[in-house]
Scaffold this active site. Structure first.
Site, PDB file in Angstrom:
ATOM      1  CB  ALA A 121     -34.504 -35.446  20.362  1.00  0.00           C
ATOM      2  CE  LYS A 122     -38.285 -39.739  26.151  1.00  0.00           C
ATOM      3  NZ  LYS A 122     -37.224 -40.669  26.579  1.00  0.00           N
ATOM      4  N   GLY A 123     -40.198 -36.643  22.336  1.00  0.00           N
ATOM      5  CA  GLY A 123     -41.441 -36.133  21.778  1.00  0.00           C
ATOM      6  C   GLY A 123     -42.543 -37.151  21.898  1.00  0.00           C
TER       7      GLY A 123
END
Ligand code: NAD
Length: 431
Positions: A121-123
């Protein structure tokens, strides 16, 4: 820790902005390339070219002067077939949907290479943290946490610090989430202060893993560490920890640098006498008897070169001047695609970022285990376990490399994709 400082599962990828391809292009390119080298179900590859979910939110922030500004926030969840989503949150003006998707994909591969039960994931938020006061950063973080609260959690998606965020940011996220869940949930984020469930050894972990992989790679090429020379670009969290460990293990570190240039001594630097980026920012050249430029550092005829500052520093423009015998990537993506191919042609092995700096996400995993079990590990336990994970991953990548007669980078991607594809095959597609 300053807001600029990154301590991240996957790293900060400042490089991505400078690359001709977007992070998403790069990540898809790498996936397709790995898939073409092994027997893998194309339906699974097709699934992996898309994130499972992209959460896009708006975050209203009341500034200290009373005005309200609205920022864009993202949490991209790429793949969770092997376990909860894992990856950093960054505060940077260039944060975007597309970049977050590409970086989330890289986290999926990185977690799989070191065999962690996590997906990718990333954000982040498209804000320049330097423009915000501490109070504003806290308000922004708490509101952002609220906006993504339903999609994060200790068993679903576990953020970590990244570019522009810090242990303090994680503490605010943990507190906001815990208050709203009406229970203390340290496992919702990693990279926290140790006072609330952060792990010992987390900060030095990516540099430690770079040093471990550097040591193993030197051994593979039958270069005794006591007889090797090392140059390290970037004397921050990753570079300084890697340089000092290799120095402790007997290597001669002839050059280290920061953004202003490099300290150089062909007889070996005392790496412990040079202040790291967080102690005294950009002070390397102040403590040098001989100063080189960063370009000159990359061209040194050393046994081991570790680019550990930013991305895209070895490109078609300078790759023919690189004289090192071996490169271990400390930063994320320090070598462009074109340069990577030229290094392969020139017979200069490159050990890729997704294994070398994976110590960060590995100790994040240890932090999560400690949080869930409510039992803190000693520093020695963390270091021993990290060593074991890294050596196991190194052996697995080495086996793929020899079995498929490919580069270290290709071997790492093949290993990651094989593990992810096997998990998809076992679980199947529902309905
Ligand atoms: P840091 O901010 O602690 O240190 C960066 C260092 O690089 C500083 O010494 C800075 O002066 C130097 N630098 C900056 N721009 C430069 C340039 N153009 N040329 C030469 N030197 C320059 O950063 P860090 O946490 O050590 O991260 C370094 C790299 O490692 C980044 O690519 C990051 O994405 C990656 N990474 C970091 C972690 C982590 O947990 N810290 C984990 C994985 C990957």
């Amino acid at each position: 820790m300053s807001p600029d400082h990154c301590s991240t599962d996957g790293g900060t990828e400042q490089l991505v902005e400078a690359q001709p391809e977007t992070a998403l292009d790069t990540a898809r390119h790498q996936l397709v390339r790995a898939a073409s080298q092994i027997d893998v179900d194309q339906n699974i590859v097709e699934r992996l070219t898309h994130p499972r979910a992209v959460h896009e939110v708006t975050i209203p922030l009341r500034r200290d002067d009373g005005t309200v500004e609205v920022y864009q926030g993202y949490r991209v969840q790429h793949d969770n077939v092997r376990g909860p989503y894992k990856g950093g949150l960054r505060y940077h003006p260039h944060v975007s949907r597309e970049e977050s998707i590409g970086l989330a994909m890289w986290m999926t591969w990185k977690c799989a290479v070191v065999d962690l039960p996590f997906g990718g994931a990333k954000g982040g938020v498209n804000v320049d943290p330097k423009d915000l006061s501490d109070d504003e950063t806290e308000r922004l973080t708490r509101r952002f946490t609220n906006e993504i609260r339903n999609v994060i959690g200790p068993m679903t998606d576990i953020p970590a610090p990244d570019m522009g965020t810090s242990a303090q940011t994680m503490a605010w996220i943990m507190d906001t989430y815990s208050v709203q869940e009406a229970e203390t949930s340290p496992g919702v984020v990693t990279g926290k202060p140790t006072s609330i469930g952060g792990s010992r050894g987390r900060e030095e972990a990516p540099g430690r893993s770079v040093a471990i992989i550097g040591r193993e790679a030197l051994d593979y090429y039958e270069r005794p560490i006591e007889e090797t020379t090392v140059a390290v670009q970037g004397f921050g969290s990753v570079g300084a920890n890697a340089a000092r460990l290799l120095d402790d293990w007997g290597a001669t570190v002839v050059a280290v640098s920061d953004v202003n240039g490099a300290a150089y001594d062909p007889d070996g630097l005392d790496t412990w006498a040079i202040p790291t980026h967080d102690v005294e920012p950009e002070a390397v050249t102040k403590h040098a008897t001989e100063v080189l430029s960063n370009e000159e550092l990359l061209e040194l005829d050393v046994d081991l070169l570790i680019p550990a500052a930013v991305g895209n520093v070895i490109t078609e423009a300078n790759v023919s001047d690189v004289e090192a015998n071996l490169i271990v990537e400390g930063a994320n993506g320090p070598i462009s695609f074109a340069a990577d191919a030229i290094l392969t042609d020139r017979g200069i092995p490159v050990v890729p970022d997704i294994i070398a700096n994976a110590g960060g996400v590995t100790v994040s995993y240890f932090e999560w285990l400690q949080d869930i079990n409510r039992r803190a590990w000693t520093l020695e336990e963390v270091q021993d376990e990290l060593e074991e994970v890294m050596l196991t991953a190194w052996e697995a990548v080495r086996r793929e490399r020899e079995a498929h007669e490919v580069t270290w980078r290709e071997a790492a991607y093949i290993l990651a994709l094989t593990r992810i594809a096997e998990a998809h095959e076992s679980r199947g597609l529902w309905p």
